[in-house]
Design a protein around this motif. Structure first.
Motif, mmCIF file in Angstrom:
data_model
loop_
_atom_site.group_PDB
_atom_site.id
_atom_site.type_symbol
_atom_site.label_atom_id
_atom_site.label_comp_id
_atom_site.label_asym_id
_atom_site.label_seq_id
_atom_site.Cartn_x
_atom_site.Cartn_y
_atom_site.Cartn_z
ATOM 1 N N ASN A 194 41.834 43.463 35.041
ATOM 2 C CA ASN A 194 40.449 43.016 34.861
ATOM 3 C C ASN A 194 40.158 42.865 33.366
ATOM 4 O OD1 ASN A 194 38.973 43.483 37.739
ATOM 5 N ND2 ASN A 194 40.504 45.082 37.381
ATOM 6 N N THR A 195 39.280 41.934 33.044
ATOM 7 C CA THR A 195 38.851 41.727 31.661
ATOM 8 C C THR A 195 37.325 41.725 31.610
ATOM 9 O OG1 THR A 195 38.720 39.313 31.812
ATOM 10 C CG2 THR A 195 40.874 40.265 31.290
ATOM 11 N N ASP A 196 36.789 41.618 30.395
ATOM 12 C CA ASP A 196 35.345 41.425 30.273
ATOM 13 C C ASP A 196 35.037 39.930 30.330
ATOM 14 O OD1 ASP A 196 36.026 40.364 27.819
ATOM 15 O OD2 ASP A 196 35.474 42.149 26.683
ATOM 16 N N ALA A 197 33.786 39.585 30.064
ATOM 17 C CA ALA A 197 33.367 38.185 30.189
ATOM 18 C C ALA A 197 33.518 37.397 28.896
ATOM 19 C CB ALA A 197 31.915 38.123 30.664
ATOM 20 N N VAL A 198 34.085 38.001 27.847
ATOM 21 C CA VAL A 198 34.283 37.272 26.598
ATOM 22 C C VAL A 198 35.449 36.297 26.774
ATOM 23 C CG1 VAL A 198 34.836 37.484 24.157
ATOM 24 C CG2 VAL A 198 33.397 39.210 25.264
ATOM 25 N N PRO A 199 35.241 35.015 26.586
ATOM 26 C CA PRO A 199 36.326 34.039 26.812
ATOM 27 C C PRO A 199 37.480 34.249 25.831
ATOM 28 C CG PRO A 199 34.179 32.959 26.688
ATOM 29 C CD PRO A 199 33.987 34.354 26.195
ATOM 30 N N GLN A 204 49.067 31.380 24.533
ATOM 31 C CA GLN A 204 49.732 32.173 25.565
ATOM 32 C C GLN A 204 48.814 32.453 26.748
ATOM 33 O OE1 GLN A 204 51.317 35.841 24.066
ATOM 34 N NE2 GLN A 204 52.630 36.188 25.846
ATOM 35 N N TYR A 205 47.532 32.644 26.477
ATOM 36 C CA TYR A 205 46.572 32.965 27.531
ATOM 37 C C TYR A 205 45.372 32.025 27.404
ATOM 38 C CZ TYR A 205 49.402 37.191 27.354
ATOM 39 O OH TYR A 205 50.459 38.067 27.332
ATOM 40 N N PRO A 206 45.394 30.915 28.117
ATOM 41 C CA PRO A 206 44.289 29.951 28.019
ATOM 42 C C PRO A 206 42.957 30.503 28.519
ATOM 43 C CG PRO A 206 46.243 28.949 29.006
ATOM 44 C CD PRO A 206 46.486 30.429 28.954
ATOM 45 N N SER A 207 42.996 31.504 29.424
ATOM 46 C CA SER A 207 41.761 32.066 29.956
ATOM 47 C C SER A 207 42.009 33.518 30.345
ATOM 48 C CB SER A 207 41.282 31.273 31.176
ATOM 49 O OG SER A 207 42.158 31.477 32.273
ATOM 50 N N ASN A 208 40.943 34.177 30.765
ATOM 51 C CA ASN A 208 41.051 35.569 31.191
ATOM 52 C C ASN A 208 41.866 35.733 32.471
ATOM 53 O OD1 ASN A 208 39.609 36.837 29.099
ATOM 54 N ND2 ASN A 208 37.645 36.327 30.046
ATOM 55 N N GLU A 240 37.307 38.213 34.772
ATOM 56 C CA GLU A 240 36.029 38.926 34.617
ATOM 57 C C GLU A 240 35.220 38.931 35.909
ATOM 58 O OE1 GLU A 240 35.251 34.593 33.606
ATOM 59 O OE2 GLU A 240 36.838 36.071 33.269
ATOM 60 N N GLN A 241 35.866 38.625 37.052
ATOM 61 C CA GLN A 241 35.146 38.430 38.301
ATOM 62 C C GLN A 241 34.835 39.723 39.055
ATOM 63 O OE1 GLN A 241 33.977 35.394 38.999
ATOM 64 N NE2 GLN A 241 34.935 34.820 37.043
ATOM 65 N N ASP A 242 35.333 40.849 38.609
ATOM 66 C CA ASP A 242 35.079 42.113 39.315
ATOM 67 C C ASP A 242 34.601 43.182 38.330
ATOM 68 O OD1 ASP A 242 34.951 43.936 41.398
ATOM 69 O OD2 ASP A 242 37.053 44.532 41.199
ATOM 70 N N PRO A 243 33.460 42.974 37.701
ATOM 71 C CA PRO A 243 32.988 43.948 36.707
ATOM 72 C C PRO A 243 32.453 45.206 37.376
ATOM 73 C CG PRO A 243 31.345 42.239 37.032
ATOM 74 C CD PRO A 243 32.544 41.829 37.850
ATOM 75 N N ARG A 253 31.366 46.242 28.366
ATOM 76 C CA ARG A 253 32.561 45.403 28.258
ATOM 77 C C ARG A 253 33.824 46.254 28.137
ATOM 78 N NH1 ARG A 253 28.848 42.243 25.228
ATOM 79 N NH2 ARG A 253 29.489 43.202 23.252
ATOM 80 N N ALA A 254 33.716 47.408 27.462
ATOM 81 C CA ALA A 254 34.880 48.300 27.356
ATOM 82 C C ALA A 254 35.287 48.831 28.725
ATOM 83 C CB ALA A 254 34.563 49.450 26.401
ATOM 84 N N LEU A 255 34.297 49.087 29.582
ATOM 85 C CA LEU A 255 34.601 49.542 30.937
ATOM 86 C C LEU A 255 35.295 48.453 31.757
ATOM 87 C CD1 LEU A 255 31.568 51.594 32.295
ATOM 88 C CD2 LEU A 255 33.931 52.324 32.088
ATOM 89 N N ASN A 256 34.845 47.231 31.577
ATOM 90 C CA ASN A 256 35.384 46.141 32.379
ATOM 91 C C ASN A 256 36.802 45.759 31.980
ATOM 92 O OD1 ASN A 256 33.025 45.923 33.902
ATOM 93 N ND2 ASN A 256 32.082 44.518 32.430
ATOM 94 N N ARG A 257 37.191 46.069 30.750
ATOM 95 C CA ARG A 257 38.579 45.811 30.325
ATOM 96 C C ARG A 257 39.436 46.966 30.828
ATOM 97 N NH1 ARG A 257 35.712 44.367 25.523
ATOM 98 N NH2 ARG A 257 36.203 46.367 24.561
ATOM 99 N N ARG A 258 40.064 46.756 31.978
ATOM 100 C CA ARG A 258 40.748 47.872 32.639
ATOM 101 C C ARG A 258 41.870 47.351 33.539
ATOM 102 N NH1 ARG A 258 36.683 46.108 35.785
ATOM 103 N NH2 ARG A 258 36.890 46.330 38.052
ATOM 104 N N VAL A 259 42.744 48.272 33.910
ATOM 105 C CA VAL A 259 43.754 48.026 34.934
ATOM 106 C C VAL A 259 43.618 49.137 35.974
ATOM 107 C CG1 VAL A 259 46.223 47.952 35.464
ATOM 108 C CG2 VAL A 259 45.364 46.838 33.400
ATOM 109 N N GLU A 260 43.631 48.764 37.235
ATOM 110 C CA GLU A 260 43.508 49.738 38.314
ATOM 111 C C GLU A 260 44.781 49.744 39.152
ATOM 112 O OE1 GLU A 260 38.651 49.597 38.863
ATOM 113 O OE2 GLU A 260 39.951 48.821 40.461
ATOM 114 N N ILE A 261 45.322 50.945 39.337
ATOM 115 C CA ILE A 261 46.486 51.137 40.204
ATOM 116 C C ILE A 261 45.976 51.754 41.499
ATOM 117 C CG2 ILE A 261 48.741 52.234 40.444
ATOM 118 C CD1 ILE A 261 48.901 52.364 37.395
ATOM 119 N N VAL A 262 46.139 51.052 42.607
ATOM 120 C CA VAL A 262 45.548 51.456 43.877
ATOM 121 C C VAL A 262 46.647 51.782 44.885
ATOM 122 C CG1 VAL A 262 43.959 50.829 45.737
ATOM 123 C CG2 VAL A 262 43.595 49.930 43.419
ATOM 124 N N LEU A 263 46.658 53.041 45.350
ATOM 125 C CA LEU A 263 47.503 53.419 46.479
ATOM 126 C C LEU A 263 46.689 53.180 47.743
ATOM 127 C CD1 LEU A 263 49.000 54.947 44.133
ATOM 128 C CD2 LEU A 263 49.726 56.591 45.873
#
Length: 306
Positions: A194-199, A204-208, A240-243, A253-263
């Protein structure tokens, strides 16, 4: 004279030859009718039984023995249910559509409880490690309806700003998480970026979308390299679709920049919904992230990160 008589006798004999053909035909007809009569005689009792069975089958009525299924809990007689034991075993049958989970829960109650306890144990282990290493502000573990969710904030822990290459500082934490979830050999694991809404607009990365997917892929590759079976893993990039917080403040925005590992769960959650999800969980995470942000006077990496 004699020759004439002889000629006349031959004519009389040839004129009666049709009788032979007629007699043969009559004989064959008689034989035919005898055969037809013999095959036309049927067993009346068997015919009536067959007629009744066909009539019952195509009339749309419930056949004998099926009434016990229609009346749940009723006492069936010998005429409708020759086998009382068999009828009793199917009495709970219902014509309404059934819910597979509703029927599976009683059978897997102990397994679901063990799964819940296993998630709670993993949660305690990861949170203890994070607390002992000063990472509580960046690591949040919750047991939700979908399963065990390990939320890792990316800032200054997993990735440089705008990049998907793991930092050396992230290795000890990810190794600990890998060693814990490797003990489990059954639950599927989804890694969600997940990312924040800042484009973001780089070569290398055209978009979020690309950035979030690449970060999830980096975590997956690390887990595979540390003993997690590849068939258990999947990666998802949400951009940025799952804030979980607002994108109007640096803390959100710091919260939204994250990675979630789900069991992911194998069984439905026992009892109540367990730990609260959604807004309550987000509020707790918001508090921890804002406290972490307060220790950092500012976040210089934010403008360049999606």
């Amino acid at each position: 004279m004699g020759g004439r008589k002889r000629h006349g006798g031959e004519e009389e004999e040839s004129s009666e030859r049709w009788l032979l053909t007629y007699a043969d035909m009559i004989t064959l007809l008689m034989a035919l009718f005898m055969v037809l009569f013999s095959i036309s005689s049927v067993n009346i009792s068997k015919y009536k039984t067959l007629q009744k069975a066909l009539k019952d089958a195509f009339s749309g009525q419930i056949l004998p023995g099926g009434k016990a299924l229609e009346q749940t809990g009723s006492t069936s007689t010998k005429s409708t249910s020759p086998n009382p034991t068999a009828a009793t075993s199917v009495l709970p049958f219902s014509l309404e559509p059934s819910n597979p989970l509703r029927h599976a829960v009683p059978m897997d109650q102990s397994a679901a409880q063990q799964e819940q306890e296993s998630f709670q144990h993993l949660k305690h282990e990861i949170e203890s490690y994070a607390a002992n290493h000063g990472l509580s502000s960046y690591v949040k573990v919750t047991v939700q309806q979908r399963g065990l969710v390990i939320r890792l904030l990316t800032d200054k822990l997993l990735f440089p700003s705008g990049q998907a290459t793991l930092t050396a500082a992230s290795y000890p934490l990810l190794e600990k998480i890998s060693s814990l979830i490797a003990l489990d050999q059954e639950h599927p694991i989804a890694v969600e970026g997940n990312t924040d809404a800042v484009p973001i607009h780089t070569g290398q990365y055209p978009s979020n979308w690309e950035l979030s997917a690449a970060r999830a892929s980096s975590i997956v590759e690390f887990l595979v390299a540390h003993g997690i079976a590849p068939h258990r893993l999947s990666e998802i990039g949400y951009a940025e679709q799952d804030p979980i917080a607002t994108n109007t403040t640096p803390g959100g925005r710091a919260l939204n920049r994250r990675v979630e590992i789900v069991l992911e769960r194998l069984y439905s959650e026992p009892g109540a919904s367990g730990e609260s999800t959604g807004s309550t969980d987000s509020a707790e995470s918001t508090g921890s992230a804002e406290s972490a942000e307060s220790t950092e006077a500012s976040n210089p990496e934010e403008p360049s990160e999606g």
